[in-house]
Design a protein around this motif. Structure first.
Motif, PDB file in Angstrom:
ATOM      1  N   MET B   1       0.827  -1.209   0.000  1.00  9.71           N
ATOM      2  CA  MET B   1       0.000   0.000   0.000  1.00  9.71           C
ATOM      3  C   MET B   1       0.864   1.264   0.000  1.00  9.71           C
ATOM      4  SD  MET B   1      -3.099   0.006  -0.381  1.00  9.71           S
ATOM      5  CE  MET B   1      -3.929  -1.452  -0.950  1.00  9.71           C
ATOM      6  N   GLU B   2       1.976   1.198   0.792  1.00  8.97           N
ATOM      7  CA  GLU B   2       2.793   2.403   0.908  1.00  8.97           C
ATOM      8  C   GLU B   2       3.305   2.857  -0.459  1.00  8.97           C
ATOM      9  OE1 GLU B   2       3.039  -0.142   2.852  1.00  8.97           O
ATOM     10  OE2 GLU B   2       3.114   0.497   4.941  1.00  8.97           O
ATOM     11  N   LEU B   4       1.900   2.836  -3.174  1.00  8.21           N
ATOM     12  CA  LEU B   4       0.905   3.544  -3.970  1.00  8.21           C
ATOM     13  C   LEU B   4       0.960   5.049  -3.729  1.00  8.21           C
ATOM     14  CD1 LEU B   4      -2.247   1.269  -3.848  1.00  8.21           C
ATOM     15  CD2 LEU B   4      -0.738   1.714  -5.758  1.00  8.21           C
ATOM     16  N   ILE B   5       1.457   5.426  -2.532  1.00  9.20           N
ATOM     17  CA  ILE B   5       1.447   6.855  -2.202  1.00  9.20           C
ATOM     18  C   ILE B   5       2.301   7.636  -3.213  1.00  9.20           C
ATOM     19  CG2 ILE B   5       1.922   8.537  -0.418  1.00  9.20           C
ATOM     20  CD1 ILE B   5       1.696   6.308   1.621  1.00  9.20           C
ATOM     21  N   LEU B  48      -6.516   3.812  -1.675  1.00  9.09           N
ATOM     22  CA  LEU B  48      -5.828   4.063  -0.412  1.00  9.09           C
ATOM     23  C   LEU B  48      -6.826   4.431   0.677  1.00  9.09           C
ATOM     24  CD1 LEU B  48      -2.766   6.014  -1.785  1.00  9.09           C
ATOM     25  CD2 LEU B  48      -2.678   3.913  -0.457  1.00  9.09           C
ATOM     26  N   ASP B  51      -8.458   1.405   1.867  1.00 10.40           N
ATOM     27  CA  ASP B  51      -7.497   0.691   2.695  1.00 10.40           C
ATOM     28  C   ASP B  51      -7.403   1.318   4.073  1.00 10.40           C
ATOM     29  OD1 ASP B  51      -5.198  -1.119   3.125  1.00 10.40           O
ATOM     30  OD2 ASP B  51      -4.152   0.802   3.249  1.00 10.40           O
ATOM     31  N   MET B  52      -7.400   2.653   4.084  1.00  9.21           N
ATOM     32  CA  MET B  52      -7.246   3.358   5.352  1.00  9.21           C
ATOM     33  C   MET B  52      -8.450   3.130   6.248  1.00  9.21           C
ATOM     34  SD  MET B  52      -6.504   7.383   5.845  1.00  9.21           S
ATOM     35  CE  MET B  52      -4.817   7.379   5.333  1.00  9.21           C
ATOM     36  N   LEU B  62       0.119   6.224   6.975  1.00  8.02           N
ATOM     37  CA  LEU B  62       1.082   5.409   6.249  1.00  8.02           C
ATOM     38  C   LEU B  62       2.331   6.262   5.989  1.00  8.02           C
ATOM     39  CD1 LEU B  62      -0.994   3.647   3.473  1.00  8.02           C
ATOM     40  CD2 LEU B  62      -0.003   2.629   5.506  1.00  8.02           C
ATOM     41  N   LEU B  83       0.911   9.616   4.617  1.00  5.78           N
ATOM     42  CA  LEU B  83      -0.510   9.663   4.271  1.00  5.78           C
ATOM     43  C   LEU B  83      -1.313   9.378   5.534  1.00  5.78           C
ATOM     44  CD1 LEU B  83      -2.536   9.871   1.872  1.00  5.78           C
ATOM     45  CD2 LEU B  83      -2.540   7.389   1.827  1.00  5.78           C
ATOM     46  N   MET B  88      -5.181  12.443   3.418  1.00  5.09           N
ATOM     47  CA  MET B  88      -6.145  11.669   2.640  1.00  5.09           C
ATOM     48  C   MET B  88      -7.289  12.561   2.185  1.00  5.09           C
ATOM     49  SD  MET B  88      -6.323   8.485   1.805  1.00  5.09           S
ATOM     50  CE  MET B  88      -6.971   8.772   0.196  1.00  5.09           C
TER      51      MET B  88
END
Lengths: 99, 631, 308
Positions: B1-2, B4-5, B48, B51-52, B62, B83, B88
């Motif tokens: 996931m990280e 993706l930031i 994201l 996910d969060m 994140l 993030l 977000m």
């Protein structure tokens, strides 16, 4: 008398010649002064030759004479050329190098 | 996931690179590429977000370190992203509204031959803004901050063939530079104080650093925020920025740029909490700006400038809320989001109207457009209701909270701030009603444009109306959704913290008061512009009106207070340069020259003089030889 | 000179040499000073020649017999003659002004000269030579032979190079003094035509007047009206103002002669008396014309008696 006196005489003549170079304006006289200086050197060489007991000093003096002769020939030619174009034998007149 | 930031930033950046370097080959499809990439960025953001939401409240943040940027001795700067809920929120707003504006621009910029470039700039704008909100340290944030400044410069001056646009772009850039200096000083102060500029250590140590330093940092951050968010005293660029294409105005005012200041202050909340003086300054700036912008908005006949005034005012609300500390952070951000929806909608609506009216911007030459542009009318109307705080719509929920929070500040300060906020609400109602009435109601006051074309108002193409509809939906429901169960409060509280304060008035009383002033504002506007016909040329108006038309003399003030002294200073410096510096330089040169001139006399060209120097030199040589022998 | 003997080292020279040194040394220094102080270059040259001769003597005294001779033959004989030639070329009478034109030059020269001389003498004194070797051994096979063996062995390359140097100097001097003829030489015809065209009198100039005492190139011929003509006298004499004008005096003499002869013929009074004023005058003017004829014919009966 010590022959070193000849050396003193040579030094004196050389100094007189150098002073003449500096104070006279006439190029011909100036050349004569140069000759005087050369002769003073020759005297010194000859004296040294005697002091050292070998002839090398005389040889050097001999070469000096030859070189002096060459120098005089060229130098006088230059003087004549300059005199022809400028109608003057004064070295101060040929001072175009200054701004 | 990280990972993706980073992609969030990279995707629009890639779009910008593609479109700006791609050349003519991409002319035909550049706008699609730009839009798709913006949408892709939004999609990543959404993933994201989902996910969060799936994680617990306290481990939602994140972190992602991409690489070490400047590792020099004790100085460490990383390209690293953070993030959390605050970021977000911004990511979704930026990418969401940004994507809608992209879509809108496809229609709006259809006839512009430099459309590809425009979309490249838009993508650059998004990328810079995302970098700004995703950075995990102030230095990287600064990069995004400057990127936003650059992109805004490029976009405001997009129609660079118009001198006014070029000037406006330069003005925006230069005024922003003033703020940027503040940010850079703040970052330097942070480094000397904390030895780092990553958010986490700076913010957690802010309380222990000593109030003086923290206040200094806070004031510098405020200066930065003033520049980006067009707050007094650095507000002057916003009105001129309307020279850019309307989607740019929407983007600047709703999703990016002006929100950066609010983000900065909210993000640096810990610093401001530790520096009450800086906080007071923030509040003062916010209060002044919200009235300033509102008054300017009342007097402008240019629809975009009226909206610009409104933006200034609304941002003033946010800054005010942010300055209130933990009482207001959440509401500042909430208002920012709802404002993002309705202000974008309003601007897009305004663009649609201009599109229909041969790019006429003077509202006095509109009138009666509701029959011709129903979709625009409805979406604009919903945005209007939202901004004035009509009960139930987005603006109501967020603005009401800010007014409450202002009162909750407590004491005289609370009354003053609350009063200012209430007054602002009344004026907002007044000028927005005015815009609405002038544009869509009354009789037609249309005039042909310079080439003699009579305007034939028509509804805009669907690429323009769909974003407007989406935004209108957001304007209507976002606020309610956020306030449902205090969802937004709970969402952001882990990041910003929250306290209720002690309001001297009950929430109901504040709401009631807001309603009253709202009605007064609307009624006044109706009395002035709804009941009687509106002249095509503006009446002379009162002193205040005339001043407001001139943006409350902001430019005159800047001219007198900054430009003139600057010019005098420059002239003085030029004088000093000519007389003193050049004097020294020329004097040196002259003295060297004079000395040389005298020394030159040694070179007089006489051979005998040279012979004397040779003679003397020989004597010196002999002396030296003798001396050496003696030694 | 020969007093150096065959001793390996000596500390003094003969008294004769000392005497010679002091006398001739003084002469040499005076000659050198005169060289730089004489206003006329030709005097300088002569003084320098004197100094050089003295130096030649000193060479001989120092055992450098060959150099002594060469000094006289080459330096004094050739180089100084070359100097004199150039001096003649430039103008033998031209005297230099000894007034210094460069500011401070003389003072600087004096300062440098004094300093230089003193330092040089100090250097020589510093060397503290008290004994010397003498040339007895070196000259034992003859001075010229000694030199020759050195020149053609040890110094042979230097010697050859001096030969090249001399050739170069000779060529250089010729190049320097050579004047390129840039136009065709005029033929004799062209020259005579130019002479006619220029309006000058083409035939030979008139002959000078004649005076019986000598060949009289310095006496102008008289024109028919009795005035002397400058054309008849050499331009140089004219330039120097050395024309002897005798016409009026000759006329007066002639008139006196006429009177005398008339007196003789008319037997009036005695010989040496003065001519009587009134009666003689018109006759004198008449006879003046006759006298002129007579003079140009070259017959002057008795001028000696009345020489000025």
């Amino acid at each position: 008398m010590n022959p070193v006196n000849y050396l003193y005489l040579a030094a004196l003549l050389f100094t007189i010649g150098a002073a003449g170079v500096v104070i006279r304006r006439n190029a011909i006289v100036l050349f004569m002064c140069v000759e005087l200086m050369l002769n003073a050197c020759n005297l010194a060489f000859v004296t040294f030759s005697r002091l050292h007991g070998n002839l090398d000093g005389q040889i050097i003096a001999f070469f000096t004479m030859v070189v002096a002769a060459a120098e005089v020939v060229v130098g006088l030619a230059i003087i004549v050329t300059i005199f022809r174009s400028r109608h003057s034998a004064s070295v101060d007149d040929a001072s175009l190098m200054k701004l | 996931m990280e990972n993706l930031i980073g992609l969030l930033v990279a995707v629009p950046l890639l779009g910008a690179a593609l479109l700006l370097c791609g050349g003519r080959r991409l002319d035909g499809k550049g706008h699609y590429i730009g839009t798709v990439l913006a949408a892709a960025s939004f999609a990543i953001g959404a993933v994201l977000f989902a996910d969060m939401l799936g994680r617990g409240e306290h481990d939602r943040a994140l972190h992602s370190k991409v690489f070490s940027w400047i590792p020099v001795g004790g100085f460490r700067a990383d390209v690293a992203f953070q993030l959390d809920q605050l970021s977000m929120t911004f990511v979704l707003l930026i990418t969401g509204v940004g994507t809608l504006i992209h879509i809108y621009s496809i229609g709006y910029m259809e006839h512009d031959e430099r459309r590809r470039r425009f979309f490249g700039y838009l993508n650059l704008f998004l990328a810079a803004m995302l970098l700004l909100v995703l950075a995990d340290n102030y230095l990287l944030l600064y990069v995004g901050w400057e990127g936003v400044g650059l992109a805004s410069y490029l976009l405001i001056g997009f129609w660079q063939h118009k001198p006014s646009a070029a000037t406006a772009a330069k003005k925006a850039f230069i005024v922003n530079r003033v703020g940027d200096v503040g940010l850079s000083i703040a970052i330097m102060l942070m480094f000397t104080t904390f030895g780092t500029f990553a958010f986490a250590p700076v913010l957690s140590n802010a309380g222990d650093a000593g109030e003086g330093k923290v206040t200094a940092i806070g004031l510098m951050l405020l200066l930065a925020a003033c520049g980006k968010s067009a707050q007094v005293p650095l507000q002057s660029w916003l009105g001129d920025a309307m020279e850019g294409p309307t989607p740019v105005s929407a983007l600047i005012h709703a999703a990016t740029m002006v929100t950066a200041g609010v983000y900065l202050i909210t993000r640096s909340g810990a610093i401001f909490n530790a520096a009450p003086d800086a906080q007071a300054a923030v509040v003062a700036v916010g209060a002044v700006t919200l009235l300033f912008g509102a008054i300017v908005g009342c007097a402008k006949d240019d629809i975009k400038k009226a909206l610009a005034g409104s933006t200034m005012s609304q941002i003033g609300y946010m800054i005010l809320a942010a300055g209130l500390g933990p009482i207001g952070y959440v509401f500042a951000i909430m208002h920012l989001v709802t404002h993002g929806f309705f202000k974008a909608g309003l601007f897009l609506g305004a663009g649609s109207v201009m599109h229909a009216m041969n790019d006429e911007v003077d509202m006095r030459k509109y009138g009666g457009l509701r029959k011709y542009m129903p979709v625009t009318f409805v979406t604009f109307g919903l945005g209007y209701l939202a901004i004035i705080g009509f009960p139930g719509l987005s603006g109501f929920w967020s603005k009401d909270k800010i007014i409450e929070a202002a009162f909750a500040k407590g004491g005289t300060e609370g009354w003053i701030l609350g009063g200012a906020a209430l007054l602002g609400a009344a004026i907002t109602a007044y000028y927005m009603t005015r815009v609405m009435l002038l544009t869509f109601f009354g009789e037609k006051r249309w005039v042909p444009d310079e080439e003699g074309h009579e305007p034939h108002p028509h509804e805009s193409p669907s690429s323009m109306t769909i974003p407007m509809i989406v935004l209108a939906v957001g304007s209507v429901f976002a606020g309610g959704l956020f306030s449902l169960n205090d969802a937004f409060l709970k969402w952001l509280e882990p990041v910003t913290g929250h306290s209720h304060g002690d309001s001297p008035l009950s929430a109901a009383a504040v709401t009631g008061g807001t309603m009253v002033v709202l009605l007064i504002g609307v009624a006044l506007a109706w009395a002035q512009y709804g009941r009687r016909p509106v002249p095509r040329t503006a009446p002379r108006g009162s002193l205040l009106t005339r001043a407001a038309r001139r943006d409350l003399l902001q430019d005159d003030f800047n001219h007198v207070a900054l430009v003139k002294p600057g010019q005098y200073l420059t002239r003085g410096l030029v004088y000093v340069d000519h007389k003193l510096v050049d004097g020294v330089v020329n004097g040196t040169a002259a003295s060297v020259g004079g000395l040389s001139g005298r020394l030159r006399k040694l070179q007089n060209g006489y051979a005998r003089t040279y012979a004397v120097s040779m003679f003397g030199g020989t004597a010196v040589l002999i002396a030296a030889t003798l001396l050496m022998r003696a030694v | 000179m020969s007093g150096g003997a065959l001793a390996a080292a000596a500390s003094t020279t003969s008294t004769g040499e000392a005497l010679q040194f002091w006398v001739l040394g003084t002469v040499a220094v005076i000659g050198a000073l005169c060289t730089i102080l004489m206003r006329k270059a030709v005097h300088s040259a002569l003084c320098l020649a004197g100094t050089m001769i003295v130096l030649a003597v000193f060479y001989l005294a120092n055992g450098a017999y060959f150099l002594g001779v060469v000094q006289i033959v080459v330096y004094t004989g050739a180089i100084m003659m070359l100097f004199l030639f150039v001096v003649m070329l430039v103008g033998v009478t031209a005297a230099d002004s000894l007034k210094e034109t460069l500011k401070g030059q003389r003072w600087l020269a004096a300062l440098c000269g004094l300093g230089f001389g003193i330092l040089l003498c100090a250097g020589i004194g510093n060397a503290s030579l008290t004994t010397w070797n003498g040339l007895g051994q070196a000259n034992s096979g003859g001075n010229v032979e000694g030199l020759a063996s050195l020149i053609f062995t040890k110094y042979v390359f230097a010697f050859e190079i001096t030969g090249a140097l001399l050739i170069t100097a000779a060529v250089g001097a010729m190049v320097l003094t050579h004047r390129e003829r840039t136009e065709r030489a005029r033929t004799q015809r062209e020259q005579s035509e130019a002479r006619v065209r220029s309006g000058r009198n083409v035939p030979p100039l008139p002959a000078p007047g004649v005076y019986a005492r000598h060949n009289a190139v310095d006496i102008p011929g008289l024109l028919p009206d009795g005035t002397p003509s400058d054309l008849t006298v050499n331009a140089t004499l004219r330039g120097r103002g050395q024309i002897r004008d005798v016409s009026s005096e000759a006329l007066a003499e002639l008139a006196a002669l006429e009177q005398r002869s008339q007196r003789w013929l008319g037997r009036k009074g005695n010989g040496t008396g003065k001519p009587s004023g009134g009666a003689g005058k018109p006759g004198a003017s008449e006879n003046g014309e006759n006298g002129e004829d007579g003079e140009s014919a070259g017959s002057a009966p008795n001028p000696r008696g009345v020489a000025k």
